[in-house]
Design an enzyme around this catalytic site. Structure first.
Site, PDB file in Angstrom:
ATOM      1  N   GLU A 174       0.838  -1.214   0.000  1.00 35.67           N
ATOM      2  CA  GLU A 174       0.000   0.000   0.000  1.00 35.67           C
ATOM      3  C   GLU A 174       0.869   1.258   0.000  1.00 35.67           C
ATOM      4  OE1 GLU A 174      -2.650  -0.617   3.354  1.00 35.67           O
ATOM      5  OE2 GLU A 174      -4.090  -1.640   2.090  1.00 35.67           O
ATOM      6  N   GLU A 366      -5.397  -8.290  -1.312  1.00 36.71           N
ATOM      7  CA  GLU A 366      -6.067  -8.166  -0.011  1.00 36.71           C
ATOM      8  C   GLU A 366      -7.530  -7.838  -0.248  1.00 36.71           C
ATOM      9  OE1 GLU A 366      -4.575  -5.646   3.123  1.00 36.71           O
ATOM     10  OE2 GLU A 366      -2.503  -5.982   2.484  1.00 36.71           O
TER      11      GLU A 366
HETATM   12  C1  BG6 Z   1      -4.328  -3.171   4.842  1.00 29.45           C
HETATM   13  C2  BG6 Z   1      -2.962  -3.617   5.291  1.00 29.45           C
HETATM   14  O1  BG6 Z   1      -4.420  -1.787   4.961  1.00 29.45           O
HETATM   15  O2  BG6 Z   1      -5.434  -3.579   5.563  1.00 29.45           O
HETATM   16  C3  BG6 Z   1      -2.940  -4.817   6.214  1.00 29.45           C
HETATM   17  O3  BG6 Z   1      -2.117  -3.867   4.194  1.00 29.45           O
HETATM   18  C4  BG6 Z   1      -4.096  -4.707   7.176  1.00 29.45           C
HETATM   19  O4  BG6 Z   1      -1.691  -4.877   6.844  1.00 29.45           O
HETATM   20  C5  BG6 Z   1      -5.384  -4.734   6.380  1.00 29.45           C
HETATM   21  O5  BG6 Z   1      -4.105  -5.687   8.177  1.00 29.45           O
HETATM   22  C6  BG6 Z   1      -6.627  -4.729   7.234  1.00 29.45           C
HETATM   23  O6  BG6 Z   1      -6.570  -3.675   8.136  1.00 29.45           O
HETATM   24  P1  BG6 Z   1      -6.761  -3.895   9.684  1.00 29.45           P
HETATM   25  O7  BG6 Z   1      -6.491  -2.577  10.273  1.00 29.45           O
HETATM   26  O8  BG6 Z   1      -8.161  -4.344   9.858  1.00 29.45           O
HETATM   27  O9  BG6 Z   1      -5.781  -4.916  10.100  1.00 29.45           O
END
Ligand code: BG6
Length: 471
Positions: A174, A366
């Site tokens: 990101e 993701e």
């Molecule tokens: C993304 C990141 O922003 O979102 C991850 O690359 C992160 O590292 C994921 O875990 C989900 O966000 P969160 O804050 O729910 O863990």
């Protein structure tokens, strides 16, 4: 060739994680601290004096010691790919050493061997919010040009070590989030209220050069490698059809497109040159930098959790809860328990937007739902989680992925986030769970760390087995 499910026959199904959120073992086998190890409240927090006993990230879910059993579970679901990161501070504990830490290198050798033995391709993020803390404290992270050299030394080391084992690489997780979370994303120790726009964009420039340099070096060392950028994708909708709102959306989206534009086109877009000029941001950009930037990526990978909405009307710009990037609430969408607005169609939009803009292959690395899970016993006395809400979320998103593929988008794969429960990046909570595999660990650090299959485990296994026909 597409199968009749829409998904290509060689589609890379899998899951994703990041070293700092699940490995634990933060001080084992010579590992140094990273910026994430000192943010007990998660990535929105700022630097602390050091690790604290209640910082869950330090222990993660102890993947470091349990990876063989966990990989077995990934293989049982039929994963073709597993995305994780290399913790930079396992390889170079301080970040500015010249010689790597052999024990750290050996851990990833063993992990990659284990994955490959189960026919799972490693997809490796070189830097996932894991700048070695020493580089943050001593050099102010990516504000300093020296970071390019430290990163070059690190990536050269791991490329040489893992060539032949790792084919898919991502340069920075990101990368666009540095504008919103400079410490977590860019290792910048200057507090955000004191950080100038010039220094922030200088750090961005250094990361962009480092990313292109990694792509160049990676291709030299591993001609067969596929090297991608990774951006936080968030399609932005106008709150109204007023032209001012349309322009507000365009300007907001450019703060994200800027990063993929440079990675794919190898040059700064005109709108950013204008932005720098009008805001008196004079960057130190050398001729050599501009040459290096021409090393463009093989694919674009991105995270997708939500869309956002923008307006030019200040009175309506009340803060909308969101991920790292803000925006205003969309009245048509529901939100997760953490206020992230759920929008499966936004994923189709973003896939089409990227494809239309670049015609470069895409990879969703993701996507998922962070939710509170309840461990229960089924009729046979086995522990499980009846996470129909997660199945519904993922199913709706994958249906839109299928639509995008039918639209003509070229998509390499899909790795759902936190396929095994891990510690949240933004809040450092354990109770914000994304996984198909439940990990018995609580917010207060208690729990056996035992693993249990959730209902979504079998659901995802079937999705993969049918190559997305059954969603
Ligand atoms: C993304 C990141 O922003 O979102 C991850 O690359 C992160 O590292 C994921 O875990 C989900 O966000 P969160 O804050 O729910 O863990």
């Amino acid at each position: 060739m597409h199968t009749n499910t829409g998904f290509p026959a060689d589609f890379l199904w899998g899951g994703a994680a990041a070293a700092n959120q699940f490995e634990g073992a933060y001080n084992v086998d010579g590992k140094g601290l990273s910026v994430q190890d000192v943010t007990p409240k998660g990535g929105f927090g700022h630097i602390t004096d050091g690790p604290t006993p209640d910082n869950l990230k330090l222990e993660g879910i102890d993947f470091y010691h349990r990876y063989k059993d966990d990989v077995k579970l990934f293989a049982e679901m039929g994963f073709k790919v597993f995305r994780t990161s290399i913790a930079w501070s396992r390889i170079f504990p301080n970040g500015d050493e010249t010689e790597p830490n052999e024990a750290g290198l050996q851990f990833y050798d063993d992990l990659f061997d284990e994955l490959l033995a189960h026919n799972i391709e490693p997809l490796i993020t070189l830097s996932h919010y894991e700048t070695p803390l020493h580089l943050s404290k001593t050099y102010d992270g990516w504000v300093n040009r020296k970071m390019i050299g430290f990163y070059e030394n690190y990536v050269r080391t791991v490329f040489n070590r893992y060539k032949g084992k790792v084919k898919y690489w991502l340069t920075f997780n990101e990368i666009n989030s540095i504008l919103h979370a400079p410490f977590m994303s860019g290792g910048i120790s200057t507090s955000p209220d004191k950080l100038s726009q010039k220094d922030l964009y200088q750090a961005v420039h250094h990361e962009l050069v480092a990313s292109a340099l990694a792509t160049k070096i990676g291709h030299e060392i591993m001609p067969e490698a596929q090297i991608g950028c990774m951006v936080l994708a968030m399609p932005t909708y106008p709150l109204t059809s007023h032209p001012d709102d349309i322009i507000a959306v365009m300007e907001s989206e450019r703060k994200n497109y800027f990063f993929s534009d440079v990675h794919v086109r190898g040059t700064y877009p005109g709108y950013m040159k204008r932005y720098f000029k009008e805001n008196n941001i004079e960057l130190d950009v050398t001729e050599e930098d501009l040459e290096i930037l021409k090393n463009t990526v093989d694919f674009i990978s991105f995270s997708y959790y939500m869309s956002t909405t923008e307006t030019a009307d200040e009175s309506k710009r009340e803060a909308g809860a969101g991920n790292i990037l803000g925006g205003v609430q969309n009245p048509y969408l529901e939100a997760s328990e953490w206020g992230w607005q759920i929008d499966p169609q936004g994923l189709r939009v973003v896939l089409n937007d990227f494809w239309d803009r670049y015609q470069t292959p895409l990879f969703i690395v993701e996507n998922g739902l962070g939710a509170i899970d309840q461990l229960e016993q089924d009729e046979n006395g086995n522990y499980t989680v009846n996470d129909d809400y997660r199945i519904n979320y993922l199913s709706a998103h994958l249906s839109q992925v299928k639509e995008a593929i039918k639209d003509g988008v070229e998509l390499m794969g899909y790795t759902s986030w936190g396929c095994i429960d891990l510690v949240s990046a933004s809040t450092a909570e354990m109770k914000k769970r994304y996984g198909f595999i439940y990990v018995d660990r609580n917010n207060d650090g208690t729990g056996s760390l035992n693993r249990y299959k959730k209902k979504s485990f079998d659901w995802y296994k079937n999705v993969i087995a049918t190559n997305g026909e059954d969603l």
